[in-house]
Enzyme design. Structure first.
Site, PDB file in Angstrom:
ATOM      1  N   LYS A   1     -34.513  -9.290  16.074  1.00 12.36           N
ATOM      2  CA  LYS A   1     -35.966  -9.416  16.266  1.00 12.36           C
ATOM      3  C   LYS A   1     -36.683  -8.089  16.511  1.00 12.36           C
ATOM      4  O   LYS A   1     -36.068  -7.104  16.923  1.00 12.36           O
ATOM      5  CB  LYS A   1     -36.198 -10.315  17.478  1.00 12.36           C
TER       6      LYS A   1
ATOM      7  N   CYS B   1     -79.490  -8.490  24.090  1.00 11.22           N
ATOM      8  CA  CYS B   1     -78.474  -7.526  23.677  1.00 11.22           C
ATOM      9  C   CYS B   1     -78.022  -6.722  24.899  1.00 11.22           C
ATOM     10  O   CYS B   1     -78.854  -6.152  25.601  1.00 11.22           O
ATOM     11  CB  CYS B   1     -79.059  -6.592  22.620  1.00 11.22           C
TER      12      CYS B   1
ATOM     13  N   ASP C   1     -41.825 -14.664   8.509  1.00 12.53           N
ATOM     14  CA  ASP C   1     -42.306 -15.587   9.519  1.00 12.53           C
ATOM     15  C   ASP C   1     -43.158 -16.669   8.876  1.00 12.53           C
ATOM     16  O   ASP C   1     -44.383 -16.654   8.929  1.00 12.53           O
ATOM     17  CB  ASP C   1     -43.108 -14.813  10.571  1.00 12.53           C
TER      18      ASP C   1
ATOM     19  N   GLU D   1     -32.026  -7.839   5.129  1.00 17.99           N
ATOM     20  CA  GLU D   1     -33.232  -8.462   4.572  1.00 17.99           C
ATOM     21  C   GLU D   1     -34.327  -8.510   5.632  1.00 17.99           C
ATOM     22  O   GLU D   1     -34.079  -8.261   6.805  1.00 17.99           O
ATOM     23  CB  GLU D   1     -32.916  -9.901   4.127  1.00 17.99           C
TER      24      GLU D   1
ATOM     25  N   CYS E   1     -79.330  -2.900  24.428  1.00 15.34           N
ATOM     26  CA  CYS E   1     -80.730  -2.469  24.452  1.00 15.34           C
ATOM     27  C   CYS E   1     -81.677  -3.482  25.083  1.00 15.34           C
ATOM     28  O   CYS E   1     -82.850  -3.189  25.265  1.00 15.34           O
ATOM     29  CB  CYS E   1     -81.198  -2.128  23.045  1.00 15.34           C
TER      30      CYS E   1
ATOM     31  N   LYS F   1     -36.899 -10.714   7.935  1.00 12.86           N
ATOM     32  CA  LYS F   1     -36.995 -12.081   8.440  1.00 12.86           C
ATOM     33  C   LYS F   1     -38.460 -12.500   8.385  1.00 12.86           C
ATOM     34  O   LYS F   1     -39.273 -12.111   9.215  1.00 12.86           O
ATOM     35  CB  LYS F   1     -36.457 -12.198   9.861  1.00 12.86           C
TER      36      LYS F   1
ATOM     37  N   TYR G   1     -34.372 -16.200  -0.456  1.00 13.36           N
ATOM     38  CA  TYR G   1     -33.317 -15.449   0.224  1.00 13.36           C
ATOM     39  C   TYR G   1     -31.980 -16.177   0.266  1.00 13.36           C
ATOM     40  O   TYR G   1     -31.016 -15.656   0.798  1.00 13.36           O
ATOM     41  CB  TYR G   1     -33.736 -15.034   1.628  1.00 13.36           C
TER      42      TYR G   1
ATOM     43  N   CYS H   1     -81.963  -0.163  19.211  1.00 14.91           N
ATOM     44  CA  CYS H   1     -80.669  -0.414  19.839  1.00 14.91           C
ATOM     45  C   CYS H   1     -79.701   0.743  19.607  1.00 14.91           C
ATOM     46  O   CYS H   1     -79.447   1.138  18.474  1.00 14.91           O
ATOM     47  CB  CYS H   1     -80.080  -1.699  19.280  1.00 14.91           C
TER      48      CYS H   1
ATOM     49  N   CYS I   1     -78.337  -8.707  17.544  1.00 15.55           N
ATOM     50  CA  CYS I   1     -79.378  -8.039  18.304  1.00 15.55           C
ATOM     51  C   CYS I   1     -80.555  -7.840  17.362  1.00 15.55           C
ATOM     52  O   CYS I   1     -80.393  -7.455  16.216  1.00 15.55           O
ATOM     53  CB  CYS I   1     -78.851  -6.697  18.794  1.00 15.55           C
TER      54      CYS I   1
HETATM   55  S1  IVH Z   1     -31.002 -17.082   5.787  1.00 12.64           S
HETATM   56  C1  IVH Z   1     -27.520 -19.677   6.660  1.00 12.64           C
HETATM   57  N1  IVH Z   1     -32.700 -15.135   5.421  1.00 12.64           N
HETATM   58  O1  IVH Z   1     -35.067 -17.861   9.588  1.00 12.64           O
HETATM   59  C2  IVH Z   1     -28.669 -18.767   6.652  1.00 12.64           C
HETATM   60  N2  IVH Z   1     -33.369 -16.953   6.806  1.00 12.64           N
HETATM   61  O2  IVH Z   1     -32.977 -19.376  11.611  1.00 12.64           O
HETATM   62  C3  IVH Z   1     -29.909 -19.440   6.266  1.00 12.64           C
HETATM   63  N3  IVH Z   1     -35.689 -16.771   7.630  1.00 12.64           N
HETATM   64  O3  IVH Z   1     -35.083 -21.235   8.961  1.00 12.64           O
HETATM   65  C4  IVH Z   1     -31.137 -18.666   6.490  1.00 12.64           C
HETATM   66  N4  IVH Z   1     -36.145 -14.859   6.639  1.00 12.64           N
HETATM   67  O4  IVH Z   1     -36.827 -19.965   7.821  1.00 12.64           O
HETATM   68  C5  IVH Z   1     -32.489 -16.321   6.024  1.00 12.64           C
HETATM   69  N5  IVH Z   1     -34.117 -13.368   4.932  1.00 12.64           N
HETATM   70  C6  IVH Z   1     -33.902 -14.540   5.545  1.00 12.64           C
HETATM   71  C7  IVH Z   1     -34.872 -15.178   6.328  1.00 12.64           C
HETATM   72  C8  IVH Z   1     -34.570 -16.386   6.956  1.00 12.64           C
HETATM   73  C9  IVH Z   1     -36.609 -15.831   7.408  1.00 12.64           C
HETATM   74  C10 IVH Z   1     -35.903 -17.942   8.483  1.00 12.64           C
HETATM   75  C11 IVH Z   1     -35.615 -19.244   7.817  1.00 12.64           C
HETATM   76  C12 IVH Z   1     -34.633 -19.952   8.669  1.00 12.64           C
HETATM   77  C13 IVH Z   1     -34.573 -19.129   9.911  1.00 12.64           C
HETATM   78  C14 IVH Z   1     -33.155 -18.962  10.331  1.00 12.64           C
END
Ligand code: IVH
Length: 692
Positions: A333, A427, A130, A126, A430, A128, A243, A451, A445
């Site tokens: 990451k 500026c 942010d 999946e 010019c 991750k 998720y 210019c 400007c």
């Molecule tokens: S699963 C037991 N899946 O990452 C597993 N977490 O440290 C529960 N996060 O606080 C989390 N994308 O905010 C899971 N596809 C994903 C995720 C995800 C982002 C974040 C989530 C969680 C942190 C895990």
């Protein structure tokens, strides 16, 4: 203390205490205030250093160490919510190379007691996201509560805010468990984030108190979710991806895999990322990590990595947990999108429209997958609000194809007392005056025509059909003329000869002749077109016509005071000042003189005060094709007679002038009972206006 000959640095105990204090501080800034001072990568580095010290010296571990708990405090103002099933975190593989996936697979196989001859493990890969984790509780299919993760055990109730998120269903139809907690990530798209910050910058420029711009989309999302007033949340568009799940009661049909769960959530109307992929074994995970890494910039939202999960729930159960992290999942990451670096200088760049942008020159830093050496500071207000100074340590962010920006300064790292940034009053390209209009965020400007930074734009504007009209002088040709250095200012256009044109790439004899003929033809113009063509800020076509009518002569416009300019129809203080500033620039006057010297001319007339305005106060709408006049000519005649020419028919329209093939405007006029006349009647009105 005796001076140290062999500086061994602080003792592990001192260093651990120092790190704990720093991490406490930064966790508070991050979780409670939503205002981090340092990038996540820096926080992670401090966190890992503390983990390492504690691992090597277990006696230094304290119960209140940040390593012993995950998360932050609960704000008093939002009600606490105890999670029946805790919201866990996942172990993070910081290794940004492929080996992170390989190491995870090897661990899983070992824990499951699998040998080399056993088949590959099925994983779900999946993204991750942010943002911030959210638990959504549905009872009998109805959303009853939304809670943040908090410290994993207790979160905050934010139902009122979450209801503003369009992507989150308020009710689920069909066979739904009696109690269902859906878990996922609330986040803000990058375009929504940029637009929000743009709005914030405008508010700040307009003098709004207590407003700020946001550091990154995650912060903006976290701030929005934790508002006490959901009206504010609504103005900050949020999105959601599901998720996972928490407490589930009365499930008649429990799925057996992570994948089936996600498909079910999707069927119930929750957004599930389309990139989610079933992977067999480590190689497929490595390929996923690489594929998503390459596509990361094109995603409309930030991700900081990918997540691998053992797909079978039975195997997940078998693997279990270490402290609060499952053994069956890992986050892998990508290079961080925020990093620390230092400011070497602050330059000011001039854009195609004359906008001045302060840009920080940085010690090269690897952010979001590329090496960054420049980052925008947006405008003077932002640069001063963030108080960025030369020599400062700053947080730089680069995500997607958005221009890298300086998001904040670490004030405690400042050495000495460097002067605050100020915008130059001239500026840098010019030397013309650079001004910031009231209520505007940007400096510009004022040397438009002269210019170098605005050269191409200025020429294209001058040459357009509704200005002096130089037929055939389009984007490509202007680009060539300016880049080759043949044309530097507008008058250079009229000094072009056949040889210079023929020297350009792919310029045939015939086209060169045409360009020269078009230039010759453009010399005969009108004052209004000429004024419009100069590209004075805020002087559009209509204002240029008003100015030409009011003053009649160019010199009168050039020498008019702000007060005199204010007497012109529809000219307010901002426009008047802009015209004044433009003609105060010696360079601009010089360009105008040279254009006249090159033969650009028009009929000058008496100022309007002495010319009759028979149709003042009347509104006309033109439709269809006229027998003798073009639309533009008809419009010019009407406006010269004081009339307004509108684009659509309303009850306020006095006359609709209809030619052949008149369409819906004619019908609308008839429906509203507006007078419909032809070209001849219109001309008669101009010369012999009726009363009333
Ligand atoms: S699963 C037991 N899946 O990452 C597993 N977490 O440290 C529960 N996060 O606080 C989390 N994308 O905010 C899971 N596809 C994903 C995720 C995800 C982002 C974040 C989530 C969680 C942190 C895990």
């Amino acid at each position: 203390m005796t001076p140290d000959l062999f500086d061994a640095g602080p003792s592990p105990a001192d260093r651990a205490a120092e790190l704990r204090a720093q991490l406490h501080h930064h966790a508070y800034r991050y979780y409670t205030l939503d205002e981090p001072e340092i990038p996540d990568a820096e926080y992670d580095r401090l966190f890992r250093e503390l983990q390492e010290i504690e691992a090597a010296h277990p006696e230094l571990q304290t119960p209140d160490s940040p390593t012993q708990r995950v998360g932050g405090a609960v704000l008093k103002a939002l009600a606490p919510v105890r999670h029946m099933v805790p919201m866990l975190s996942i172990r993070t593989e910081t290794d940004t190379e492929a080996s992170g996936a390989v190491a995870f697979d090897a661990r899983v196989r070992r824990e499951l007691g699998l040998g080399d001859s056993d088949p590959p493990v099925d994983y779900l890969a999946e993204l991750k996201f942010d943002g911030l984790a959210m638990s959504l509780r549905y009872e009998q299919g109805v959303l009853v509560r939304a809670a943040t993760r908090g410290d994993g055990e207790t979160g905050e109730e934010v139902t009122h805010n979450v209801r503003t998120i369009g992507q989150i269903p308020l009710r689920i139809d069909g066979a739904v468990p009696a109690v269902l907690e859906v878990r996922g990530e609330v986040y803000m798209r990058r375009d929504d984030f940029e637009a929000l910050n743009e709005r914030q910058r405008a508010r700040i420029a307009a003098g709004a108190k207590g407003e700020k711009t946001f550091v990154n989309p995650r912060n903006a999302a976290a701030g929005a979710v934790r508002q006490l007033d959901s009206g504010i949340t609504r103005e900050r568009p949020l999105s959601f991806f599901a998720y996972s799940w928490g407490e589930v009661l009365g499930d008649e049909n429990p799925p057996a895999t992570q994948f089936d769960w996600l498909m079910r959530l999707k069927a119930w109307g929750f957004p599930v990322a389309e990139q989610t992929t079933l992977c067999q074994g480590a190689d497929a995970l490595v390929a996923f990590h690489q594929r998503i890494g390459a596509a990361r910039d094109q995603l409309p939202y930030d991700i900081d990595g990918v997540v691998y999960k053992v797909n079978s729930l039975a195997l997940q159960k078998q693997l279990g947990f270490v402290t609060r992290e499952p053994r069956w999942a890992v986050a892998h990451k990508y290079p961080a999108q925020e990093q620390l670096t230092t400011v070497l200088a602050i330059d000011v760049q001039v854009g195609r429209t004359g906008k001045l942008t302060p840009v920080a020159k940085l010690a090269p830093v690897f952010v979001g997958g590329v090496t960054v050496t420049n980052a925008t500071l947006h405008n003077e207000l932002e640069a001063r609000r963030k108080d960025v100074r030369v020599g400062d340590t700053v947080v730089v962010r680069r995500a997607g194809d958005v221009i890298p920006e300086v998001v904040s300064v670490l004030p405690e790292k400042r050495l000495g007392d460097p002067p605050p940034f100020t915008m130059p009053s001239q500026c840098p390209v010019c030397g013309s005056a650079a001004v910031r209009e009231e209520g505007e965020a940007d400096h510009r400007c004022t040397g438009g025509l002269f210019c170098g930074a605005q050269r191409k734009q200025a020429i294209l504007h001058f040459a357009q059909r509704r200005a002096v009209e130089i037929e055939g002088l389009g984007d490509k040709l202007v680009e060539q003329l300016v880049d080759s250095g043949v044309v530097k200012t507008l008058p250079d256009l009229y000094r072009l000869g056949l040889t210079a044109l023929l020297a350009l790439d792919r310029m045939a004899d015939k086209s060169a002749q045409n360009v020269l003929a078009a230039l010759e033809k453009s010399k005969q113009t009108t004052l209004a077109r000429f004024l419009f063509g100069l590209g004075i800020r805020h002087v559009g076509e209509a204002t240029a016509k008003d100015l030409a009518r009011h003053f009649g002569q160019l010199d009168a416009v050039m020498d008019a005071s702000v007060e005199q300019l204010l007497e012109v129809n529809d000219v307010g203080p901002v426009v008047a000042q802009s015209i004044r500033t433009f003609f105060e620039q010696p360079h601009n006057r010089e360009v105008v003189e040279q254009l006249r010297a090159c033969g650009v001319h028009w009929d000058e007339s008496e100022p309007e005060a002495r010319a009759p305005k028979p149709l003042a106060g009347k509104t006309f709408v033109l439709t269809g094709t006229f027998p003798t006049l073009s639309r533009d000519q008809a419009k010019d005649l009407l406006e010269a007679a004081g009339a307004k020419v509108a684009g659509s028919v309303s009850k306020k329209t006095d006359y609709v002038v209809a030619g052949t093939e008149a369409g819906s405007k004619l019908e609308k006029a008839q429906a509203l009972g507006v007078a419909v006349i032809d070209e001849a009647a219109m001309l008669a009105l101009i010369t012999h206006p009726l009363d009333g």
